[in-house]
Motif scaffolding. Structure first.
Motif, PDB file in Angstrom:
ATOM      1  N   PHE A 220      -5.836   3.970  -0.595  1.00 15.22           N
ATOM      2  CA  PHE A 220      -4.744   3.000  -0.575  1.00 15.22           C
ATOM      3  C   PHE A 220      -4.097   2.929   0.810  1.00 15.22           C
ATOM      4  O   PHE A 220      -2.899   2.651   0.939  1.00 15.22           O
TER       5      PHE A 220
ATOM      6  N   ALA B  70       0.826  -1.203   0.000  1.00 20.04           N
ATOM      7  CA  ALA B  70       0.000   0.000   0.000  1.00 20.04           C
ATOM      8  C   ALA B  70       0.866   1.260   0.000  1.00 20.04           C
ATOM      9  O   ALA B  70       0.542   2.256  -0.675  1.00 20.04           O
TER      10      ALA B  70
ATOM     11  N   GLN C 134       3.882   1.617  -1.341  1.00 16.49           N
ATOM     12  CA  GLN C 134       4.449   1.812  -2.680  1.00 16.49           C
ATOM     13  C   GLN C 134       3.428   2.458  -3.615  1.00 16.49           C
ATOM     14  O   GLN C 134       3.775   3.332  -4.421  1.00 16.49           O
ATOM     15  N   VAL C 135       2.166   2.064  -3.512  1.00 12.19           N
ATOM     16  CA  VAL C 135       1.137   2.658  -4.366  1.00 12.19           C
ATOM     17  C   VAL C 135       0.923   4.123  -3.991  1.00 12.19           C
ATOM     18  O   VAL C 135       0.867   5.005  -4.857  1.00 12.19           O
ATOM     19  N   ARG C 136       0.811   4.411  -2.685  1.00 11.79           N
ATOM     20  CA  ARG C 136       0.576   5.794  -2.249  1.00 11.79           C
ATOM     21  C   ARG C 136       1.731   6.712  -2.613  1.00 11.79           C
ATOM     22  O   ARG C 136       1.525   7.863  -3.008  1.00 11.79           O
TER      23      ARG C 136
ATOM     24  N   ASP D  90      -8.715   0.294  -2.210  1.00 12.67           N
ATOM     25  CA  ASP D  90      -8.441   0.595  -3.612  1.00 12.67           C
ATOM     26  C   ASP D  90      -9.713   0.898  -4.397  1.00 12.67           C
ATOM     27  O   ASP D  90      -9.690   0.907  -5.627  1.00 12.67           O
TER      28      ASP D  90
ATOM     29  N   SER E   8       3.505   6.669  -5.119  1.00 10.56           N
ATOM     30  CA  SER E   8       3.551   6.995  -6.542  1.00 10.56           C
ATOM     31  C   SER E   8       2.803   8.278  -6.849  1.00 10.56           C
ATOM     32  O   SER E   8       3.065   8.925  -7.873  1.00 10.56           O
TER      33      SER E   8
END
Length: 397
Positions: A166, A129, A131-133, A156, A135
């Motif tokens: 996220f 989570a 890593q997604v945030r 998500d 970005s």
């Protein structure tokens, strides 16, 4: 069990349900009209847990140094159902009658779903989570989820009415639905105890939330209500002073948004089971029954059902997570043939007691336990034999 010491992938399911219902009915008749009116309330509180244990599976390491052990999906639902219904039967003549009924139903479903796992699982979800945030948010930081104490999933989805963050949190959502089901029937008693009938009806199955292991909240989105329109014509015919009876029927079921288990993608568990709405499907069939009573102490019977059940419109994922068109695929758990032969013999033991012996043999045709993939999920045809015997008093107590 594969004969090895490795615990590759064990699954378990457990659940509890607490149900309460009340129904009020009023009935009456006015000459050739019989009528019924009713109100219904029901509340169902359910807790479902689906667990997976993968301590030695090859995919239990997503991030080096972190292993996944035991993972549980916990789903809690609170469903309230309100309904009002009525039914009217009108006797046109002594042998012909028509019936009609409607039912309005409103359902309110509240759900909470999340994943509970060990330290490796919780930390893995936190890092994915993060890593997604990161970005889209340079200031993002890991949450530091704690094992066993947190009930978590990656947010998500906007399906619960809030933006996708996220972040790790429980999934909460509501599903409010209402529908109007109905039924129309025509009956013709063309001879004493002989009946021909035709009916058409529409019914609904309430929507539901999925209980399956997966790290994303989108995997817990509900399926919506299923709609069935059914058509049936048939007859019931006694012969030879009721020593023989023949029953037969033709039917067709048209489904809209039928609820079936299909597949969805998961970043860790890859392809997992999930409830899905099948836009269009149908079942056509015929059933027949022959009942014989050659002697007051002997009864014999033979019944058969043939089904042709197909998906008419659905595009979903196959076992490898690849999109596939399932049009023409046979619906699961719908064998083409089901045949049952039965018999019972009564004997007199004393003036006050009698005995009986009965049997039933059932043939179940081959079918499939999954949508598609007949080679992997085939259920072969099989035969079951039931035997029974007993003693009864003259008044059958």
């Amino acid at each position: 069990c594969d004969g090895t010491i490795y615990q590759d992938a064990d699954r378990y399911v457990k659940g509890e349900i607490d149900s309460y219902s009340q129904e009020l009915r009023l009935t009456g008749d006015n000459g050739p009209i019989d009528w019924l009116f009713g109100l219904n309330f029901a509340q169902d509180k359910a807790d479902d847990t689906t667990g997976v244990m993968i301590p030695t599976a090859s995919n239990n390491v997503v991030i080096p140094g972190l292993t996944l052990g035991n993972v549980e999906n916990a789903l809690s639902t609170n469903i309230r159902t309100y309904a009002a219904f009525t039914n009217v039967e009108y006797h046109l003549t002594e042998s012909v009658s028509i019936q009609g009924g409607v039912r309005y139903t409103e359902t309110k479903n509240r759900a909470r779903s999340c994943q509970i796992g060990d330290v490796g699982y919780a930390t893995t979800l936190d890092l994915i989570a993060f890593q997604v945030r990161s970005s889209f948010d340079p200031a993002a930081a890991p949450q530091g989820a704690q094992p066993y104490s947190d009930c978590i999933a990656i947010d998500d989805t906007e399906g619960d009415g809030t933006p996708a963050s996220f972040l790790l949190s429980p999934y909460r959502n509501r599903l409010n639905e209402d529908n109007l089901s109905w039924r129309a029937v025509a009956n013709w008693e063309f001879a004493p105890d002989a009946l021909a009938y035709a009916n058409v009806s529409r019914g609904f199955k309430s929507g539901a939330f999925t209980s399956a292991v997966g790290i994303l909240q989108s995997q817990s989105l509900p399926v919506t209500e299923e709609r069935l329109t059914a058509y049936e014509v048939g007859m019931k015919l006694p012969l030879f002073d009721h020593k023989m009876r023949i029953n037969a029927a033709l039917f067709r079921y048209d489904y809209d948004d039928k609820q079936l288990y299909a597949k969805s993608r998961d970043p860790i568990f890859q392809v997992v089971d999930a409830l899905a709405n099948i836009p269009k499907s149908r079942i056509e069939g015929v059933e027949a029954e022959l009942a014989l009573r050659p002697h007051p102490s002997t009864s014999l019977g033979l019944a058969a059902t043939y089904l042709d059940a197909k998906v008419r419109d659905y595009v979903g994922l196959d076992l490898n997570g690849v999109e596939q068109d399932f049009e023409g695929t046979r619906l699961p758990y719908t064998p083409k043939w089901n045949v049952t032969a039965r018999g019972q013999f009564d004997i007199s033991i004393t003036a006050d007691y009698g005995g009986f012996f009965g049997w039933a043999a059932t043939y179940n045709g081959a079918t499939n336990s999954s949508l598609g993939y007949p080679g992997l999920y085939e259920i072969p045809s099989f035969v079951t034999l039931d035997l029974r015997a007993g003693v009864v008093s003259a008044d059958e107590r």
